[in-house]
Design an enzyme around this catalytic site. Structure first.
Site, PDB file in Angstrom:
ATOM      1  N   LYS A 197      -0.995  -4.203 -26.259  1.00 30.51           N
ATOM      2  CA  LYS A 197      -1.083  -3.226 -25.172  1.00 30.51           C
ATOM      3  C   LYS A 197      -1.173  -3.907 -23.811  1.00 30.51           C
ATOM      4  O   LYS A 197      -0.563  -3.456 -22.847  1.00 30.51           O
ATOM      5  CB  LYS A 197      -2.247  -2.265 -25.388  1.00 30.51           C
ATOM      6  CG  LYS A 197      -1.893  -1.254 -26.485  1.00 30.51           C
ATOM      7  CD  LYS A 197      -2.932  -0.185 -26.659  1.00 30.51           C
ATOM      8  CE  LYS A 197      -2.460   0.827 -27.696  1.00 30.51           C
ATOM      9  NZ  LYS A 197      -3.553   1.526 -28.341  1.00 30.51           N
ATOM     10  N   LYS A 243       9.861  -0.061 -35.296  1.00 34.29           N
ATOM     11  CA  LYS A 243       8.894   0.950 -35.729  1.00 34.29           C
ATOM     12  C   LYS A 243       8.919   2.136 -34.764  1.00 34.29           C
ATOM     13  O   LYS A 243       8.961   1.937 -33.548  1.00 34.29           O
ATOM     14  CB  LYS A 243       7.483   0.324 -35.722  1.00 34.29           C
ATOM     15  CG  LYS A 243       6.414   1.240 -36.257  1.00 34.29           C
ATOM     16  CD  LYS A 243       5.021   0.862 -35.751  1.00 34.29           C
ATOM     17  CE  LYS A 243       4.548   1.844 -34.712  1.00 34.29           C
ATOM     18  NZ  LYS A 243       3.168   2.259 -34.703  1.00 34.29           N
ATOM     19  N   LYS A 265       5.605   5.925 -29.741  1.00 33.80           N
ATOM     20  CA  LYS A 265       5.689   6.457 -28.375  1.00 33.80           C
ATOM     21  C   LYS A 265       5.969   5.342 -27.385  1.00 33.80           C
ATOM     22  O   LYS A 265       6.737   5.500 -26.461  1.00 33.80           O
ATOM     23  CB  LYS A 265       4.340   7.060 -27.970  1.00 33.80           C
ATOM     24  CG  LYS A 265       4.034   8.381 -28.580  1.00 33.80           C
ATOM     25  CD  LYS A 265       2.669   8.850 -28.112  1.00 33.80           C
ATOM     26  CE  LYS A 265       1.530   8.034 -28.654  1.00 33.80           C
ATOM     27  NZ  LYS A 265       0.912   8.517 -29.857  1.00 33.80           N
TER      28      LYS A 265
HETATM   29  P1  ADP Z   1       2.278   5.470 -31.603  1.00 33.15           P
HETATM   30  O1  ADP Z   1       2.680   4.128 -32.172  1.00 33.15           O
HETATM   31  O2  ADP Z   1       3.451   6.369 -31.410  1.00 33.15           O
HETATM   32  O3  ADP Z   1       1.425   5.346 -30.362  1.00 33.15           O
HETATM   33  P2  ADP Z   1      -0.201   6.097 -32.878  1.00 33.15           P
HETATM   34  O4  ADP Z   1      -0.640   4.678 -32.722  1.00 33.15           O
HETATM   35  O5  ADP Z   1      -0.839   7.142 -32.023  1.00 33.15           O
HETATM   36  O6  ADP Z   1       1.382   6.161 -32.709  1.00 33.15           O
HETATM   37  O7  ADP Z   1      -0.354   6.475 -34.422  1.00 33.15           O
HETATM   38  C1  ADP Z   1      -1.034   7.589 -34.951  1.00 33.15           C
HETATM   39  C2  ADP Z   1      -0.996   7.516 -36.471  1.00 33.15           C
HETATM   40  O8  ADP Z   1       0.357   7.587 -36.938  1.00 33.15           O
HETATM   41  C3  ADP Z   1      -1.567   6.207 -37.040  1.00 33.15           C
HETATM   42  O9  ADP Z   1      -2.214   6.470 -38.259  1.00 33.15           O
HETATM   43  C4  ADP Z   1      -0.345   5.370 -37.258  1.00 33.15           C
HETATM   44  O10 ADP Z   1      -0.537   4.403 -38.271  1.00 33.15           O
HETATM   45  C5  ADP Z   1       0.691   6.413 -37.681  1.00 33.15           C
HETATM   46  N1  ADP Z   1       2.041   5.978 -37.260  1.00 33.15           N
HETATM   47  C6  ADP Z   1       2.489   5.829 -35.997  1.00 33.15           C
HETATM   48  N2  ADP Z   1       3.764   5.418 -35.973  1.00 33.15           N
HETATM   49  C7  ADP Z   1       4.146   5.288 -37.283  1.00 33.15           C
HETATM   50  C8  ADP Z   1       5.358   4.901 -37.943  1.00 33.15           C
HETATM   51  N3  ADP Z   1       6.440   4.572 -37.248  1.00 33.15           N
HETATM   52  N4  ADP Z   1       5.361   4.879 -39.277  1.00 33.15           N
HETATM   53  C9  ADP Z   1       4.267   5.236 -40.000  1.00 33.15           C
HETATM   54  N5  ADP Z   1       3.098   5.607 -39.446  1.00 33.15           N
HETATM   55  C10 ADP Z   1       3.020   5.640 -38.105  1.00 33.15           C
END
Ligand code: ADP
Ligand code: TRP
Length: 320
Positions: A110, A189, A192
C-alpha cells in the site's frame, strides 16, 4: 463453531470479493454462529472522505445482504459499532513484535502504491487480530491475500496467551482453494487497487463494455485456442453452468469461434448469475430503513459477545 469475516467499505464490491470471501461466508452461515462485519475502522487507512465512507458502508451492507447474507442466521454489523475492538487492538499491540508487522506485505504494497505511511496502516493487522479474537472466532473465511494477516493473528493470540494464560481462542483460516484468487480483466488478481474489476452490481452497458474490452491474443477465429490459458474462460467458469462451460471449452479447442463471441457468452452468464441478487438489491434499496435496522440489531448482538471476551481479557492482563 463461530465463523467471522470482515470486508472493507473501500469501494464497490467485485466478483473477486464475491467468490473469494462473500460466497464462502454466506455458505458457512448455515454451519455455525456467523459474525460478519463492515470494517470501517480499517478503511480509514485509505478512505479519507467522510461522505464517501458513509456511502460505501451503506453500499456494502446492501450488496452483501442482496448476495444472500441472512441477518437472522448471521450477526451483521459495522466494526465501529463495537469500539471495544480498538481497546483490544491496543492490548494486543503490547505483545506484538515489530518484526512480525514489518514482514507484512500489505503495508509494503500500500505504501508503494502511494498510500501515506501511517501508524494505522502499519498496525492494520493488529486491529484485524482484535476483530477476530474479540468474538472467539474459530473459522475465518477470506481470500488468499488475507492469509498472512491470519497467520499474524494466530501469532499474536499465542503471544498473548503465553504471557497472560489461555484467554484467547486460536482461530483457523478458511481459504477455499478453488476461488481464492479470482483474476481481473487484465489477468492480474482482481482488485479495486488495480482498476481491473468486474463489479457484482455493475451497470449493464458499462459492464458489457468492460468485458468486450478484455485484451486477447491475435489467434484467428478459425484456429483452436487454449481454454486453460484464457481470462475469459477463467471468469466464465465462475458464473456459467457445467454444460455451458463444457460447450465453451470445446469451442475453444476446435476453433471456429472468435474471442468476441466468447466475451458475449461471458457477459450473458455473468448477467444471469447475479440476476436474482440484483432483484433482491432493488428491494433493499427501496427500504434503506431496513438495512439500518439490521446493522443496529447486529451491533447489539456483537457488543454482547465482545463484552464477555473483554471482561476475560482485562482481568487476565490486570486492568480490571
Ligand atoms: P481489494 O483487493 O479489491 O481491495 P479487499 O482487500 O477489500 O479487495 O478484499 C475483501 C475480501 O475479498 C478479502 O477476503 C479478500 O481476500 C477477498 N478478495 C479480494 N479480491 C479477491 C480475488 N481477486 N480473488 C479472491 N478473493 C478476493
Ligand atoms: N483485511 C480484510 C480485507 O482487506 C478485512 C478485515 C478486517 C477482516 N478485519 C477482518 C477480514 C477480520 C477477516 C477477519 O479484506
Amino acid at each position: 463453531m463461530r465463523i467471522l469475516s470482515g470486508i472493507q467499505p473501500s469501494g464497490r464490491l467485485h466478483v473477486g470479493n464475491y467468490f473469494g470471501m462473500m460466497d464462502p461466508a454466506i455458505h458457512l452461515q448455515d454451519d455455525g454462529e456467523a459474525f460478519y462485519f463492515i470494517a470501517d475502522y480499517h478503511s480509514l487507512t485509505t478512505v479519507h472522505s467522510p461522505e464517501e465512507l458513509r456511502e460505501n458502508v451503506h453500499n456494502v451492507a446492501v450488496d452483501f445482504l442482496a448476495c444472500g447474507l441472512d441477518p437472522i442466521k448471521a450477526t451483521f454489523f459495522r466494526q465501529s459499532d463495537v469500539p471495544a475492538v480498538a481497546e483490544l487492538s491496543w492490548l494486543l499491540s503490547t505483545v506484538t513484535p515489530m518484526g512480525l508487522l514489518e514482514r507484512c506485505h500489505s503495508y509494503k504494497d500500500k505504501t508503494a502504491r502511494g498510500h501515506e505511511a501511517t501508524h494505522g496502516l502499519f498496525a492494520y493487522p493488529v486491529l484485524m487480530a482484535a476483530d477476530i479474537l474479540i468474538y472467539d472466532s474459530d473459522i475465518v473465511p477470506v481470500g488468499e491475500d488475507q492469509k498472512q494477516h491470519l497467520e499474524v493473528t494466530r501469532d499474536i493470540a499465542l503471544k498473548f496467551n503465553n504471557r497472560f494464560g489461555e484467554v484467547l481462542v486460536i482461530p483457523k483460516p478458511k481459504i477455499r482453494e478453488v476461488n481464492a484468487k479470482v483474476p481481473g480483466l487484465d489477468g492480474k488478481k482482481m482488485s479495486k487497487s488495480y482498476g481491473n474489476t468486474l463489479e457484482i452490481f455493475g451497470d449493464e452497458k458499462a459492464t458489457r463494455k468492460k468485458i468486450m474490452s478484455i485484451v486477447t491474443d491475435s489467434t484467428p477465429v478459425e484456429a483452436p485456442k487454449d481454454p486453460a490459458d484464457s481470462i475469459i474462460m477463467d471468469l466464465y467458469r465462475l458464473v456459467a453452468s457445467d454444460a455451458e462451460i463444457a460447450t465453451m471449452e470445446n469451442d475453444f479447442k476446435t476453433g471456429g469461434c472468435g474471442y468476441g463471441d466468447f466475451k458475449k457468452r461471458l457477459f450473458s452468464a455473468y448477467w444471469e448469475f447475479f440476476k436474482p441478487m440484483r432483484e433482491r438489491r432493488e428491494e433493499l434499496l427501496a427500504d434503506p430503513g431496513q438495512v439500518d435496522k439490521i446493522l443496529r440489531q447486529g451491533a447489539s448482538r456483537a457488543r454482547e459477545t465482545a463484552a464477555k471476551t473483554m471482561e476475560r481479557v482485562r482481568k487476565a492482563c490486570g486492568i480490571q
